[in-house]
Motif scaffolding. Sequence first.
Motif, PDB file in Angstrom:
ATOM      1  N   CYS A 319       0.830  -1.212   0.000  1.00  0.00           N
ATOM      2  CA  CYS A 319       0.000   0.000   0.000  1.00  0.00           C
ATOM      3  C   CYS A 319       0.860   1.256   0.000  1.00  0.00           C
ATOM      4  CB  CYS A 319      -0.945  -0.016   1.197  1.00  0.00           C
ATOM      5  SG  CYS A 319      -2.205  -1.303   1.100  1.00  0.00           S
ATOM      6  N   ALA A 320       2.008   1.219   0.693  1.00  0.00           N
ATOM      7  CA  ALA A 320       2.933   2.353   0.657  1.00  0.00           C
ATOM      8  C   ALA A 320       3.432   2.585  -0.764  1.00  0.00           C
ATOM      9  CB  ALA A 320       4.102   2.107   1.608  1.00  0.00           C
ATOM     10  N   ALA A 321       3.717   1.493  -1.484  1.00  0.00           N
ATOM     11  CA  ALA A 321       4.152   1.624  -2.876  1.00  0.00           C
ATOM     12  C   ALA A 321       3.025   2.194  -3.732  1.00  0.00           C
ATOM     13  CB  ALA A 321       4.601   0.268  -3.407  1.00  0.00           C
ATOM     14  N   ALA A 322       1.783   1.812  -3.443  1.00  0.00           N
ATOM     15  CA  ALA A 322       0.649   2.341  -4.195  1.00  0.00           C
ATOM     16  C   ALA A 322       0.467   3.830  -3.954  1.00  0.00           C
ATOM     17  CB  ALA A 322      -0.620   1.575  -3.808  1.00  0.00           C
ATOM     18  N   VAL A 323       0.716   4.281  -2.719  1.00  0.00           N
ATOM     19  CA  VAL A 323       0.653   5.717  -2.427  1.00  0.00           C
ATOM     20  C   VAL A 323       1.710   6.463  -3.236  1.00  0.00           C
ATOM     21  CG1 VAL A 323       0.974   7.478  -0.655  1.00  0.00           C
ATOM     22  CG2 VAL A 323      -0.344   5.415  -0.125  1.00  0.00           C
ATOM     23  N   ARG A 324       2.916   5.926  -3.271  1.00  0.00           N
ATOM     24  CA  ARG A 324       3.986   6.571  -4.042  1.00  0.00           C
ATOM     25  C   ARG A 324       3.623   6.642  -5.524  1.00  0.00           C
ATOM     26  NH1 ARG A 324       7.177   3.492  -0.402  1.00  0.00           N
ATOM     27  NH2 ARG A 324       7.471   1.844  -1.969  1.00  0.00           N
ATOM     28  N   ASP A 325       3.016   5.582  -6.033  1.00  0.00           N
ATOM     29  CA  ASP A 325       2.602   5.563  -7.434  1.00  0.00           C
ATOM     30  C   ASP A 325       1.551   6.625  -7.701  1.00  0.00           C
ATOM     31  OD1 ASP A 325       2.481   4.308 -10.123  1.00  0.00           O
ATOM     32  OD2 ASP A 325       0.456   3.735  -9.488  1.00  0.00           O
ATOM     33  N   ALA A 326       0.589   6.772  -6.768  1.00  0.00           N
ATOM     34  CA  ALA A 326      -0.457   7.777  -6.944  1.00  0.00           C
ATOM     35  C   ALA A 326       0.113   9.185  -6.914  1.00  0.00           C
ATOM     36  CB  ALA A 326      -1.526   7.612  -5.861  1.00  0.00           C
ATOM     37  N   VAL A 327       1.062   9.431  -6.019  1.00  0.00           N
ATOM     38  CA  VAL A 327       1.700  10.751  -5.953  1.00  0.00           C
ATOM     39  C   VAL A 327       2.425  11.054  -7.258  1.00  0.00           C
ATOM     40  CG1 VAL A 327       3.493  12.095  -4.792  1.00  0.00           C
ATOM     41  CG2 VAL A 327       1.881  10.746  -3.433  1.00  0.00           C
ATOM     42  N   GLU A 328       3.098  10.045  -7.809  1.00  0.00           N
ATOM     43  CA  GLU A 328       3.800  10.237  -9.083  1.00  0.00           C
ATOM     44  C   GLU A 328       2.809  10.567 -10.200  1.00  0.00           C
ATOM     45  OE1 GLU A 328       6.709  10.013 -12.283  1.00  0.00           O
ATOM     46  OE2 GLU A 328       6.702  10.607 -10.167  1.00  0.00           O
ATOM     47  N   LEU A 329       1.663   9.894 -10.233  1.00  0.00           N
ATOM     48  CA  LEU A 329       0.669  10.152 -11.271  1.00  0.00           C
ATOM     49  C   LEU A 329       0.137  11.583 -11.202  1.00  0.00           C
ATOM     50  CD1 LEU A 329      -1.522   6.903 -11.265  1.00  0.00           C
ATOM     51  CD2 LEU A 329       0.239   7.573 -12.902  1.00  0.00           C
ATOM     52  N   GLY A 330       0.083  12.160 -10.000  1.00  0.00           N
ATOM     53  CA  GLY A 330      -0.449  13.509  -9.849  1.00  0.00           C
ATOM     54  C   GLY A 330       0.601  14.595  -9.819  1.00  0.00           C
TER      55      GLY A 330
END
Length: 459
Positions: A319-330
């Motif tokens: 889930c931490a990796a998913a948060v990082r991915d979402a931040v990168e997308l935005g």
Amino acid sequence: MSLPSGVVHRFATHITPVQGEDTPPSFDQARHASLGRRAGSWMAVAFALPFPADRDQVARAWLAVVARHGTLRTVLEGGEKGDDELRLRPVTVHPLGWQVPPAGPDEDPRAVLRRVFDQACCPFATPSHALCLVEPEDGDERPVVVIGLDHSHVDAWSLLVLLRDFSSCLDDLACGLEPGTCLAPAAAFAEHTRELAERPPAPPRVHGRWAEILADGGMPVFPLDLGDLSTPREEVVEVRDVLDPDGVAALEREAAAGGVRMIALAMAEMTAVFRRRAGVGLRAVLPVHSRHHERWHDSVGWFITNSVIECSDPDPRACAAAVRDAVELGSHALGPILEPYGGMPHTPGMFAISWLDHRRLPIDVDLSLGPQHVSAAIRTDGVMVWFVVNGSGLHVRCRYPDTARARESVGGWLDELCAGLVRRSFNGPGPRARGGAAGPRDPDRDRPAATPRRAIVSA
């Protein structure tokens, strides 16, 4: 919103155009304005006056705040008929004086404020912000300042900046100084929009991820039954006081032991609950901020854009990796990325989550003023969840459409989510929950109770 009984006073203003070049709005401002003039597009901050001050001082402090922040001296024009370009026009804001808005006998000040902000704080209002002062009937209570603004010009962080700046300007006046003397200059949000547009194009992997997200059916929707949403429904807003400060500290220790931050534990718990209840993982819109440089920390603007988080694995590290991915997308200009798809879609039933830890913000706000983040009452067909961490603990606020199915499915989901967060905090010693981990469900209750759950129908 908690207010004293009393009279609402509004400080009225008007604008005149100034010589200067119009600028394009940000991607998110344009998306917001594309929905046109409407009630309920505003957000507000309410707080008690820090010390006795007359209306003239309050007005002068507010005008000084407006002079500090460029976005408060712009108005949106064009775009309403679809045949002209949407632009931000620079203006000068002039005082007209104090007025008492029409109100019924013994009418709740909250209802009066809602009418004022619904009319004055919409995307194409001129200006689209308003200052109000609630003067209590009880002389022992402090007057409350309420500042409302159309969302196109502010985010939640900005509300804290406005509170701090107003208090500082009022303090300057009390000391015989020009208001704003003790504040450093603030960069204008339009500069941020221009800088973002001038950045290099987003890398192919970001384009690819957005293509995958939109191919999956558009923006994420809440995966449990919300009932008949053929038209938007009146909102239900539930607030849960989940953990006290000790509980938050314990949850942070649990996160650190796993090598993640507390937000990852919250995402992990949501993922686990959705897997149990709906057989799917977490898929939600996740607003991310773009104030990564300290230059923007003291600015007012909409430094938020929508990203998407997807968690299929409830392991906190995943889930931490998913948060990082979402931040990168935005973190890239979304206009060019989403243009081939007609922009960011408005998906019925959309599900969004927000995480805001006030303790990490570089804004010094006096909690003795009783600051309150106020949202408009709206009709909705989606689900929005706010996780708020502050000095009093962890709070979860959820807005969803008022249907019998949504009350059952969203309410039950919230029960399980909050109980899971409390359970995770119990991995360490000491008290955790605010008032206990569970309590009777009563979605019509409109005041805080002894349990960690309370519900309100409108802000």
